[in-house]
Scaffold this motif. Structure first.
Motif, PDB file in Angstrom:
ATOM      1  N   ARG A  85      52.879 117.111 -20.189  1.00 14.00           N
ATOM      2  CA  ARG A  85      51.937 118.064 -19.614  1.00 14.00           C
ATOM      3  C   ARG A  85      52.458 118.592 -18.276  1.00 14.00           C
ATOM      4  NH1 ARG A  85      47.795 115.091 -18.316  1.00 14.00           N
ATOM      5  NH2 ARG A  85      47.166 114.677 -20.430  1.00 14.00           N
ATOM      6  N   ILE A  86      52.955 117.703 -17.419  1.00 15.71           N
ATOM      7  CA  ILE A  86      53.479 118.112 -16.105  1.00 15.71           C
ATOM      8  C   ILE A  86      54.715 118.991 -16.278  1.00 15.71           C
ATOM      9  CG2 ILE A  86      54.600 117.240 -14.012  1.00 15.71           C
ATOM     10  CD1 ILE A  86      52.597 114.865 -14.168  1.00 15.71           C
ATOM     11  N   ALA A  87      55.598 118.618 -17.210  1.00 12.64           N
ATOM     12  CA  ALA A  87      56.804 119.415 -17.452  1.00 12.64           C
ATOM     13  C   ALA A  87      56.470 120.825 -17.927  1.00 12.64           C
ATOM     14  CB  ALA A  87      57.709 118.710 -18.468  1.00 12.64           C
ATOM     15  N   ALA A  88      55.334 120.962 -18.585  1.00 12.06           N
ATOM     16  CA  ALA A  88      54.908 122.275 -19.082  1.00 12.06           C
ATOM     17  C   ALA A  88      54.089 123.031 -18.036  1.00 12.06           C
ATOM     18  CB  ALA A  88      54.097 122.108 -20.366  1.00 12.06           C
ATOM     19  N   GLY A  89      53.976 122.466 -16.841  1.00 13.11           N
ATOM     20  CA  GLY A  89      53.258 123.141 -15.773  1.00 13.11           C
ATOM     21  C   GLY A  89      51.782 122.813 -15.697  1.00 13.11           C
ATOM     22  N   GLY A  90      51.363 121.828 -16.460  1.00  9.43           N
ATOM     23  CA  GLY A  90      49.953 121.458 -16.458  1.00  9.43           C
ATOM     24  C   GLY A  90      49.624 120.435 -15.385  1.00  9.43           C
ATOM     25  N   THR A  91      48.399 119.988 -15.411  1.00 12.89           N
ATOM     26  CA  THR A  91      47.945 118.993 -14.452  1.00 12.89           C
ATOM     27  C   THR A  91      48.255 117.583 -14.953  1.00 12.89           C
ATOM     28  OG1 THR A  91      45.760 118.880 -15.457  1.00 12.89           O
ATOM     29  CG2 THR A  91      46.057 120.473 -13.669  1.00 12.89           C
ATOM     30  N   ARG A  92      48.267 116.647 -14.032  1.00 12.36           N
ATOM     31  CA  ARG A  92      48.533 115.254 -14.389  1.00 12.36           C
ATOM     32  C   ARG A  92      47.383 114.675 -15.204  1.00 12.36           C
ATOM     33  NH1 ARG A  92      47.537 110.724 -10.633  1.00 12.36           N
ATOM     34  NH2 ARG A  92      48.173 108.870 -11.740  1.00 12.36           N
ATOM     35  N   LEU A  93      46.174 115.062 -14.856  1.00 14.31           N
ATOM     36  CA  LEU A  93      44.986 114.533 -15.522  1.00 14.31           C
ATOM     37  C   LEU A  93      44.189 115.651 -16.178  1.00 14.31           C
ATOM     38  CD1 LEU A  93      43.591 112.179 -12.738  1.00 14.31           C
ATOM     39  CD2 LEU A  93      45.012 111.530 -14.677  1.00 14.31           C
ATOM     40  N   VAL A  94      43.533 115.306 -17.260  1.00 17.99           N
ATOM     41  CA  VAL A  94      42.567 116.198 -17.892  1.00 17.99           C
ATOM     42  C   VAL A  94      41.252 115.423 -17.903  1.00 17.99           C
ATOM     43  CG1 VAL A  94      41.938 117.455 -19.981  1.00 17.99           C
ATOM     44  CG2 VAL A  94      44.339 117.327 -19.283  1.00 17.99           C
ATOM     45  N   LEU A  95      40.405 115.734 -16.936  1.00 14.71           N
ATOM     46  CA  LEU A  95      39.187 114.959 -16.752  1.00 14.71           C
ATOM     47  C   LEU A  95      38.262 115.014 -17.959  1.00 14.71           C
ATOM     48  CD1 LEU A  95      38.459 115.661 -12.992  1.00 14.71           C
ATOM     49  CD2 LEU A  95      39.590 113.677 -14.027  1.00 14.71           C
ATOM     50  N   SER A  96      38.227 116.138 -18.657  1.00 17.12           N
ATOM     51  CA  SER A  96      37.360 116.230 -19.836  1.00 17.12           C
ATOM     52  C   SER A  96      37.829 115.249 -20.917  1.00 17.12           C
ATOM     53  CB  SER A  96      37.321 117.653 -20.383  1.00 17.12           C
ATOM     54  OG  SER A  96      38.607 118.078 -20.783  1.00 17.12           O
ATOM     55  N   ARG A  97      39.127 115.065 -21.044  1.00 18.05           N
ATOM     56  CA  ARG A  97      39.668 114.096 -22.016  1.00 18.05           C
ATOM     57  C   ARG A  97      39.309 112.674 -21.596  1.00 18.05           C
ATOM     58  NH1 ARG A  97      40.648 112.129 -26.861  1.00 18.05           N
ATOM     59  NH2 ARG A  97      42.517 110.865 -26.939  1.00 18.05           N
ATOM     60  N   GLU A  98      39.440 112.381 -20.307  1.00 17.51           N
ATOM     61  CA  GLU A  98      39.092 111.047 -19.835  1.00 17.51           C
ATOM     62  C   GLU A  98      37.609 110.765 -20.074  1.00 17.51           C
ATOM     63  OE1 GLU A  98      40.542 109.766 -16.085  1.00 17.51           O
ATOM     64  OE2 GLU A  98      42.621 110.020 -16.714  1.00 17.51           O
ATOM     65  N   GLN A  99      36.763 111.764 -19.884  1.00 16.45           N
ATOM     66  CA  GLN A  99      35.329 111.581 -20.124  1.00 16.45           C
ATOM     67  C   GLN A  99      35.059 111.313 -21.601  1.00 16.45           C
ATOM     68  OE1 GLN A  99      32.853 111.453 -17.639  1.00 16.45           O
ATOM     69  NE2 GLN A  99      31.825 110.520 -19.399  1.00 16.45           N
ATOM     70  N   GLN A 100      35.769 112.009 -22.490  1.00 18.47           N
ATOM     71  CA  GLN A 100      35.612 111.767 -23.927  1.00 18.47           C
ATOM     72  C   GLN A 100      35.948 110.313 -24.262  1.00 18.47           C
ATOM     73  OE1 GLN A 100      38.374 114.510 -25.661  1.00 18.47           O
ATOM     74  NE2 GLN A 100      36.883 116.183 -25.802  1.00 18.47           N
TER      75      GLN A 100
END
Length: 85
Positions: free
Chosen positions: A42-57
């Motif tokens: 995700r970071i290599a693709a320019g995204g964020t380290r965390l996806v809070l919505s995924r963690e909440q799921q």
């Protein structure tokens, strides 16, 4: 139940617990490795380290499946995969 039967029964149940623990440890390590790889990708693709919505799921799924203690377990599982915040 006689004391001898109880001792044998307890030993068998403890052996099964040990087998479950071994599987849990193996799966925990596999899950953490996959989570690390997802984060790096995700970071290599320019995204964020965390996806809070995924963690909440994940937290919701653990709570729904286990109860309130599931939330605490989910937090430990998430931390194993992403490290501390």
């Amino acid at each position: 139940m006689t004391e001898d039967l109880a001792t044998v029964s307890i030993a068998a149940m403890r052996q099964r617990i040990d087998e479950i623990d071994d599987a849990f440890i193996r799966l925990w390590r596999e899950r953490a490795e996959l989570s690390h790889r997802i984060g790096a990708t995700r970071i290599a693709a320019g995204g964020t380290r965390l996806v809070l919505s995924r963690e909440q799921q994940i937290m919701d799924r653990f709570r729904d499946g286990i109860g309130e203690e599931g939330t605490q377990l989910a937090l430990l599982v998430l931390r194993a995969g992403r490290g501390p915040l």
